[in-house]
Design a protein around this motif. Structure first.
Motif, PDB file in Angstrom:
ATOM      1  N   TYR A 101      16.149  -2.404   3.840  1.00 19.88           N
ATOM      2  CA  TYR A 101      15.283  -1.757   2.850  1.00 19.88           C
ATOM      3  C   TYR A 101      14.466  -0.354   3.354  1.00 19.88           C
ATOM      4  O   TYR A 101      14.451   0.486   2.663  1.00 19.88           O
ATOM      5  N   GLY A 102      14.192  -0.524   4.542  1.00 19.40           N
ATOM      6  CA  GLY A 102      13.443   0.666   5.254  1.00 19.40           C
ATOM      7  C   GLY A 102      11.941   0.662   5.371  1.00 19.40           C
ATOM      8  O   GLY A 102      11.352  -0.631   4.880  1.00 19.40           O
ATOM      9  N   TRP A 103      11.295   1.472   5.921  1.00 15.31           N
ATOM     10  CA  TRP A 103      10.157   1.744   6.345  1.00 15.31           C
ATOM     11  C   TRP A 103       9.036   1.615   5.083  1.00 15.31           C
ATOM     12  O   TRP A 103       9.369   2.481   4.075  1.00 15.31           O
ATOM     13  N   HIS A 104       8.199   0.713   4.938  1.00 15.34           N
ATOM     14  CA  HIS A 104       7.191   0.411   3.635  1.00 15.34           C
ATOM     15  C   HIS A 104       6.088  -0.281   4.125  1.00 15.34           C
ATOM     16  O   HIS A 104       5.918  -0.817   5.018  1.00 15.34           O
ATOM     17  N   GLY A 105       4.915  -0.273   3.169  1.00 18.58           N
ATOM     18  CA  GLY A 105       3.938  -1.116   3.349  1.00 18.58           C
ATOM     19  C   GLY A 105       2.766  -0.108   3.781  1.00 18.58           C
ATOM     20  O   GLY A 105       2.684   1.133   3.915  1.00 18.58           O
ATOM     21  N   GLU A 106       1.700  -1.044   4.443  1.00 19.05           N
ATOM     22  CA  GLU A 106       0.438  -0.286   4.743  1.00 19.05           C
ATOM     23  C   GLU A 106       0.447   0.893   5.670  1.00 19.05           C
ATOM     24  O   GLU A 106      -0.149   1.926   5.529  1.00 19.05           O
ATOM     25  N   GLY A 107       1.647   0.994   6.994  1.00 19.12           N
ATOM     26  CA  GLY A 107       1.487   1.810   7.965  1.00 19.12           C
ATOM     27  C   GLY A 107       2.152   3.154   7.331  1.00 19.12           C
ATOM     28  O   GLY A 107       2.048   4.057   7.536  1.00 19.12           O
ATOM     29  N   LEU A 108       2.755   3.035   5.972  1.00 15.83           N
ATOM     30  CA  LEU A 108       3.314   4.111   5.356  1.00 15.83           C
ATOM     31  C   LEU A 108       2.395   5.140   4.526  1.00 15.83           C
ATOM     32  O   LEU A 108       2.679   6.135   4.321  1.00 15.83           O
ATOM     33  N   GLN A 109       1.078   4.277   4.107  1.00 13.95           N
ATOM     34  CA  GLN A 109       0.452   4.937   3.325  1.00 13.95           C
ATOM     35  C   GLN A 109      -0.678   6.176   3.594  1.00 13.95           C
ATOM     36  O   GLN A 109      -0.299   6.967   2.727  1.00 13.95           O
ATOM     37  N   PRO A 110      -0.633   6.411   4.817  1.00 16.32           N
ATOM     38  CA  PRO A 110      -0.798   7.757   5.068  1.00 16.32           C
ATOM     39  C   PRO A 110       0.115   9.030   4.959  1.00 16.32           C
ATOM     40  O   PRO A 110      -0.437  10.137   4.546  1.00 16.32           O
ATOM     41  N   SER A 111       1.089   8.605   5.072  1.00 16.73           N
ATOM     42  CA  SER A 111       2.274   9.529   4.814  1.00 16.73           C
ATOM     43  C   SER A 111       2.503   9.834   3.597  1.00 16.73           C
ATOM     44  O   SER A 111       2.682  11.060   3.008  1.00 16.73           O
TER      45      SER A 111
END
Length: 214
Positions: A109-119
């Motif tokens: 599915y790819g990178w998602h979630g809390e760590g992506l929010q700043p981006s």
């Protein structure tokens, strides 16, 4: 690999008239390749090693420069640290003429979630529509802005892909790859459990690499 692609399901959208007009005017055709960063290397390799030279030959004969955009090579560690991943990807899609997506049907599915929010925060001014997709992965956001019909309807002007092709890899292929990877991981762990001089090396390298493929 060709068998895998030919057995995959395909979806496509093409505004051929607009594509022709744009390329005739700019003499450049830009193709954006989309997929998760890990797990679709074979499809990308096939495109770049076999089909890219053929397409380049066709374009050169018509006085057109062919450009492939592969964000696996375009996102540096510094850009990631600065939260520029999504913004960079969406900008690259915006400037492309053709969008090609490689997707698996299971477990990719790819990178998602809390760590992506700043981006995602970095997109608010330039691409405010991204805000409604904060729970999605980078790959799905690429997929959405790459030419899905309801998204494409909101994309006007001389930007965004006017031709899109989505390829979904056969689920049976991924299941077989996972089975082989699990078998290999079990064999590596068994060797490490036996001890001996190679055990430390196995624990620190082979086990990690084998686990990544499961």
């Amino acid at each position: 690999m060709e068998d895998v692609l030919s057995s995959a399901s395909l979806q496509k959208r093409c505004d051929l008239a607009t594509l022709k007009q744009r390329v005739r005017r700019t003499r450049v055709c830009t193709i954006f390749l989309s997929s998760v960063f890990n797990g679709m290397e074979g499809e990308r390799k096939l495109m770049m090693e076999k089909h890219k030279p053929q397409l380049e030959e066709l374009c050169v004969a018509r006085g057109v420069q062919l450009v492939f955009v592969d964000m696996r090579l375009g996102i540096t560690k510094e850009m990631g640290d600065q939260g520029l991943t999504v913004l960079t990807c969406v900008r690259a899609v915006e400037e492309s003429d053709i969008f090609i997506g490689y997707y698996a049907q299971a477990g990719r599915y790819g990178w998602h979630g809390e760590g992506l929010q700043p981006s995602l925060d970095k997109c608010k001014t330039e691409f405010p529509w991204v805000e409604q997709f904060r729970d999605r992965s980078v790959t799905e956001i690429e997929w959405l802005c790459g030419g899905v019909e309801d998204m494409a309807a909101t994309q006007t002007g001389d930007k965004w892909p006017c031709a899109s092709l989505y390829m979904y890899r056969a689920d049976s292929f991924d299941q077989e790859k996972r089975r082989v990877a699990q078998t290999h991981l079990y064999a590596v762990l068994s060797k490490a459990a036996d001890g001996g001089p190679a055990a430390a090396v196995l624990n620190n390298s082979d086990v990690i690499e084998a686990a990544k493929k499961v």
